[in-house]
Design an enzyme around this catalytic site. Structure first.
Site, PDB file in Angstrom:
ATOM      1  N   ASP A   1      49.518  29.669  34.210  1.00 19.41           N
ATOM      2  CA  ASP A   1      48.648  30.949  33.825  1.00 19.41           C
ATOM      3  C   ASP A   1      49.774  31.725  33.302  1.00 19.41           C
ATOM      4  OD1 ASP A   1      46.415  32.253  33.024  1.00 19.41           O
ATOM      5  OD2 ASP A   1      46.045  33.020  35.102  1.00 19.41           O
TER       6      ASP A   1
ATOM      7  N   GLU B   1      39.130  44.645  41.153  1.00 21.29           N
ATOM      8  CA  GLU B   1      38.101  44.221  41.873  1.00 21.29           C
ATOM      9  C   GLU B   1      37.177  43.171  41.148  1.00 21.29           C
ATOM     10  OE1 GLU B   1      34.551  45.433  45.056  1.00 21.29           O
ATOM     11  OE2 GLU B   1      35.688  46.899  44.058  1.00 21.29           O
ATOM     12  N   GLY B   2      36.929  41.956  41.666  1.00 17.85           N
ATOM     13  CA  GLY B   2      36.203  40.953  40.904  1.00 17.85           C
ATOM     14  C   GLY B   2      34.953  40.769  41.718  1.00 17.85           C
TER      15      GLY B   2
ATOM     16  N   ALA C   1      36.987  38.966  45.148  1.00 16.18           N
ATOM     17  CA  ALA C   1      38.410  39.231  45.526  1.00 16.18           C
ATOM     18  C   ALA C   1      38.532  40.639  44.902  1.00 16.18           C
ATOM     19  CB  ALA C   1      39.391  38.484  44.859  1.00 16.18           C
TER      20      ALA C   1
END
EC number: 2.7.11.1
Length: 365
Positions: A136, A20-21, A24
């Site tokens: 990335d 979890e951020g 998002a």
């Protein structure tokens, strides 16, 4: 309507939280249609920054919808609700990610590394042939399926390459990724060739696979950049790596962007190609350059005892399939120190040997 209810209406039974951020999160879920578990990335448009919504999210959705490769995480469904939430249903990496795998089990044997690296390189060739770049690439973004096969994930920084009127790729100006995997031109803030950037990151990943440590210590970016530009690559003597493996890594970690390997050259390299392995050292000339582009050119310096490889330390927290940080603004350096993200120790390996140094690379414009 909460996430569980939304997913239930689409035929998914929501499971545990995987990450979890700020805007998002990733949930596991059971698909009643597919009859197996999946990962669901849930993005809240109301909480996400504008540059992410306007640029990075549309790119990611477009690219995920077009990709179909056995070594890339499958995207099963993408849908959006009226309250501004985007749901991306993806393949679940049931064995976790490559970084945790190496931290738990140590460096890979070359045969295992070769298999996994070939899977990853094949996925990158597929993307590059479509003019898609990842930007990335790192071990945390390489998930493992039930049979420990590589599944490339997280296309949050990916983009379609643009070409000018003459057909040449236009240089990128979004400086993104993690510092430990970032090419020198990115660390310097120079407009860069995105496909060539991906190649450098592949070199870092292969080094980690076979050495079990980072090739460079990113706690001091200026020092790391100086070492990279001098084309110094140190290998732990204790790993007893083959010359072919060292050569491939050395060629991918080439600071001169005009000399760094192309993805096709990587796949044709003697270490990657099973039939070409076991090449005699006689193929290498005195200057360290081989008679063919795919033969070894790496030469160790006896007695060298440099310090640049950085150990990987075990982490307590599991890595999620979704990135939580916001995407960068154009023309702004946004590389992230890897040691801050994955708990790398600043302790250095002393038992190393150094690759044959090259002349400093020319300035790329």
């Amino acid at each position: 309507m909460d996430d569980a209810a939304v997913l239930k209406r689409r035929g998914y039974i929501m499971g545990i939280n995987l990450g979890e951020g700020s805007y998002a999160k990733v949930k596991s879920a059971y698909s009643e249609r597919l009859k197996f578990n999946v990962a669901v990335k849930i993005i809240d448009r109301k909480k996400a920054p504008s540059d992410f919504l306007e640029k990075f999210l549309p790119r990611e959705i477009e690219i995920l919808a077009m990709l179909n490769h056995r070594s890339i995480v499958k995207t099963y469904e993408i849908f959006e609700t009226s309250d501004g939430k985007v749901y991306i249903v993806m393949e679940l990496g049931v064995q976790g990610d490559l970084l945790e795998f190496i931290k738990t089990r140590g460096a890979l044997q070359e045969d295992d590394a070769r298999k996994k690296f070939h899977q990853l390189s094949s996925a990158i060739k597929y993307c590059h042939d479509l003019d898609v770049v990842h930007r990335d690439l790192k071990c945390e973004n390489l998930l493992l399926d039930k049979d420990f096969n590589i599944k490339l994930s997280d296309f949050g920084f990916s983009k379609r390459c643009l070409r000018d009127d003459s057909g040449r790729l236009i240089l990128s100006k979004t400086f993104c990724g993690s510092a430990a995997y970032a090419a020198p031109e990115v660390l310097q803030g120079i407009p860069y060739q995105p496909k060539v950037y991906d190649i450098w990151s592949l070199g870092v990943i292969l080094y980690i696979m076979v050495c079990g440590s980072m090739p460079y210590d990113d706690s001091n970016i200026k020092k790391m950049l100086r070492i990279q530009k001098e084309h110094r690559v140190n290998f732990p003597r204790s790993k007893h790596l083959t010359g072919e493996c060292k050569d491939l890594i050395y060629r991918m970690l080439q600071p001169d962007v005009n000399r760094r390997l192309h993805i096709d050259e990587i796949l044709n390299h003697c270490w990657v190609q099973p039939k070409a392995r076991g090449l005699s050292s006689g193929a290498i000339n005195k200057e360290g350059e081989s008679s063919r582009a795919t033969e070894p050119s790496w030469i160790p310096e006896p007695g060298a005892d440099k310090k640049s490889a950085t150990k990987l330390e075990p982490r307590e927290e599991a890595r999620s399939e979704a990135r939580s940080e916001s995407k960068p603004q154009e023309d702004t350096l946004q590389v992230v120190r890897q040691s801050e993200n994955v708990g790398l120790s600043s302790e250095l390996n002393r038992d190393t040997e150094e690759g044959h140094p090259q002349q400093p690379s020319e300035t790329h414009t």
